[in-house]
Design an enzyme around this catalytic site. Structure first.
Site, PDB file in Angstrom:
ATOM      1  N   LEU A  19       0.987  -8.972 -29.566  1.00 28.98           N
ATOM      2  CA  LEU A  19       0.660  -9.796 -30.784  1.00 28.98           C
ATOM      3  C   LEU A  19      -1.029 -10.209 -31.018  1.00 28.98           C
ATOM      4  O   LEU A  19      -2.024 -10.440 -32.391  1.00 28.98           O
ATOM      5  CB  LEU A  19       1.223 -10.749 -31.255  1.00 28.98           C
ATOM      6  CG  LEU A  19       0.996 -12.262 -31.737  1.00 28.98           C
ATOM      7  CD1 LEU A  19       1.447 -11.825 -33.200  1.00 28.98           C
ATOM      8  CD2 LEU A  19       2.301 -12.963 -31.106  1.00 28.98           C
ATOM      9  N   TYR A  20      -1.743  -9.957 -29.431  1.00 30.03           N
ATOM     10  CA  TYR A  20      -2.683 -10.430 -30.257  1.00 30.03           C
ATOM     11  C   TYR A  20      -3.510  -9.649 -30.378  1.00 30.03           C
ATOM     12  O   TYR A  20      -4.110  -9.777 -31.858  1.00 30.03           O
ATOM     13  CB  TYR A  20      -3.381 -10.622 -27.945  1.00 30.03           C
ATOM     14  CG  TYR A  20      -4.799 -10.226 -27.647  1.00 30.03           C
ATOM     15  CD1 TYR A  20      -6.180 -11.324 -28.871  1.00 30.03           C
ATOM     16  CD2 TYR A  20      -5.040  -9.556 -27.751  1.00 30.03           C
ATOM     17  CE1 TYR A  20      -7.352 -11.671 -28.329  1.00 30.03           C
ATOM     18  CE2 TYR A  20      -6.412  -9.072 -27.479  1.00 30.03           C
ATOM     19  CZ  TYR A  20      -7.809 -10.436 -27.738  1.00 30.03           C
ATOM     20  OH  TYR A  20      -9.272  -9.954 -27.331  1.00 30.03           O
ATOM     21  N   ALA A  21      -3.151  -8.290 -30.318  1.00 28.68           N
ATOM     22  CA  ALA A  21      -3.570  -7.195 -30.827  1.00 28.68           C
ATOM     23  C   ALA A  21      -3.614  -6.589 -32.400  1.00 28.68           C
ATOM     24  O   ALA A  21      -4.770  -7.138 -33.243  1.00 28.68           O
ATOM     25  CB  ALA A  21      -3.816  -5.203 -30.026  1.00 28.68           C
ATOM     26  N   THR A  50      -3.069 -10.004 -34.228  1.00 31.10           N
ATOM     27  CA  THR A  50      -4.161 -10.864 -35.038  1.00 31.10           C
ATOM     28  C   THR A  50      -5.306 -10.081 -34.926  1.00 31.10           C
ATOM     29  O   THR A  50      -5.949 -10.541 -36.163  1.00 31.10           O
ATOM     30  CB  THR A  50      -3.996 -11.809 -33.863  1.00 31.10           C
ATOM     31  OG1 THR A  50      -4.878 -12.147 -32.947  1.00 31.10           O
ATOM     32  CG2 THR A  50      -2.690 -12.857 -34.080  1.00 31.10           C
TER      33      THR A  50
END
Length: 460
Positions: free
Chosen positions: A262-264, A266
């Site tokens: 999810l970090y990637a 965003t």
């Protein structure tokens, strides 16, 4: 005769009493009217004050049941209260504005005036000091959240204060505060480094990534697009956007539509949002894809940092291997090299072409890798730390879980070299030596190798 005289006196007395009663009624009426006016004015004043307080504290009903919204709203009130007209001390607001202006004013001819978001963070603090030392104006912005120990962020803040960099404490989603900053200072550049970091934490708190990395970015761009002049913006993307890409080394031309976390996702969304604001509003935007940054004043959630802590305390560490039993490798990049890349991107950023939210012409849009170009297996990282700390690590080899981590990263930085001379110069061994020196000094720990040498000297 006496009787008539007495009657006359009684008549006068009655008339006098009636007259005095009349005067008292008039006086009472006047007092009542005056009191009513005072009461009306007091009520009106109280009502106006209540309306003002409500206006400052108001937030949309749709967010009223959200704990995150309540936190952001409380932050907004605290941060804007110091300069609002309802502040109990206008002098406090004036003093705050003075500090903001002093910090953001360049000390060299044609120097930059830079708003650095995430200034109390790892990369943000190093970049802020580097810019200030060369004479640029720097204003910091940070919310000091507790993703990791806030005391480390406060220590960085003290370091920045010594270098004459003032940090405004606030949240990226606080639009009024950001607009106030742009009203007070005509920033030439924004170095946007504030974000919710960490690949694994996204599995525990996904909403924090949406709030910071997407909503926060949009809010900043909304304020920047309306500013006059519009600033040029350099912001931190991530090497994580390459996700499941298997081409090696990673190039800006490779696909980035398969995020593994999810970090990637965003950060990839941020790149697309940047494209939109560049296209519609003429904002000059440069994205920087950082590759595993390490060094002094680093982040405690990074492997090199918590490996060091575990080795010093005799605790075991997990070393990941891929599903096909290969070593995990990272393109570890020393902080000083990253700072040079950030400064180079700022110096070559062209001016935005919009004004007041309207695009006047095509604007610059760029994205670059900032890495070391030399992937190192995590096992090699541990070996270097063992030598520097004089202690063997208790290694626990495990298969990499499906938590969003990728097996390797490797940066191709030829584009950054061509455009602003980016060239990393610090290898992992030299960089870790500097980190360990800082770590043991900051935490007051004496490495075992030094203690053993000390005991040997004593016995001699």
């Amino acid at each position: 005769m006496p009787l008539s005289a007495s009657s006359a006196d009684t008549s006068k007395t009655v008339k006098l009493e009636r007259y005095n009663s009349y005067l008292r009624k008039i006086h009472s009426t006047k007092v009542l009217k005056a009191s009513s006016k005072v009461l009306f004015r007091a009520t009106l004043l109280v009502a106006l004050v209540l309306v003002l307080v409500f206006a400052i504290n108001y937030h949309p009903l749709s967010d009223s049941h959200s704990p995150a919204s309540h936190h952001l709203h409380r932050r907004s009130f605290l941060s804007t209260g110091i300069f609002s007209s309802s502040s109990s001390s206008l002098g406090e607001g004036a003093a705050w504005e003075k500090r903001v202006r002093q910090s953001s004013t360049p000390k060299r001819p044609h120097g930059l005036s830079v708003l650095v978001t995430g200034a109390a963070g790892f990369v943000g603090s190093h970049c802020s000091i580097a810019l200030r030392k060369r004479g640029d104006g720097v204003l910091g912005f940070d919310n000091f959240n507790d993703y990791y120990d806030p005391s480390l962020k406060r220590a960085r803040q003290e370091l920045l204060e010594k270098n004459q960099v003032f940090i405004v404490e606030g949240d990226l989603n606080d639009g009024p505060l950001l607009r106030k900053l742009f009203d007070v200072v005509p920033f030439t550049h924004v170095l946007h480094l504030a974000a919710q970091a960490g690949v694994r934490y996204a599995m525990k708190n996904p909403q924090s990534y949406i709030s910071s990395n997407i909503a926060g970015l949009v809010n900043l761009l909304e304020v920047a697009k309306a500013a006059n002049p519009q600033p040029a913006i350099v912001w931190a993307s991530s090497s994580s956007v390459y996700g499941l890409n298997t081409e090696n080394p990673f190039s800006e031309e490779h696909r980035t539509d398969q995020p593994a976390s999810l970090y990637a996702a965003t950060k990839k969304a941020g790149e697309e949002i940047a494209h939109t604001y560049n296209h519609i509003y003429g904002l000059s935007l440069t994205g920087l894809r950082f590759f595993t940054v390490y060094g002094p004043w680093g982040r405690p959630d990074m492997a090199y940092f918590f490996f060091t802590k575990a080795i010093l305390h005799g605790k075991s560490i997990d070393i990941y291997r891929t599903q096909d039993n290969q070593e995990v490798a990272r393109d570890f990049t020393y902080i000083d090299d990253i700072v040079k890349g950030c400064v180079g991107a700022l110096d070559t950023a062209e001016k935005s072409t919009g004004s007041g939210g309207k695009k006047r012409g095509p604007a610059q849009l760029r994205v670059y890798n900032l890495g070391n170009t030399s992937p190192v297996p995590v096992g090699r990282l541990v070996s270097i730390l063992e030598g520097l700390l004089g202690s063997k690590a208790k290694k626990h080899l495990i298969k990499m879980p499906r938590n969003g981590d990728v097996p390797y990263t490797h940066a191709n930085v030829s584009l950054a070299y061509k455009d602003f001379g980016y060239k990393p110069t610090t290898d992992l061994a030299a960089g870790l030596r500097k980190f360990v020196k800082w770590y043991v000094g900051y935490y007051g720990i004496q490495p075992r190798v030094k203690r053993e040498n000390s005991h040997a000297d004593d016995s001699a």
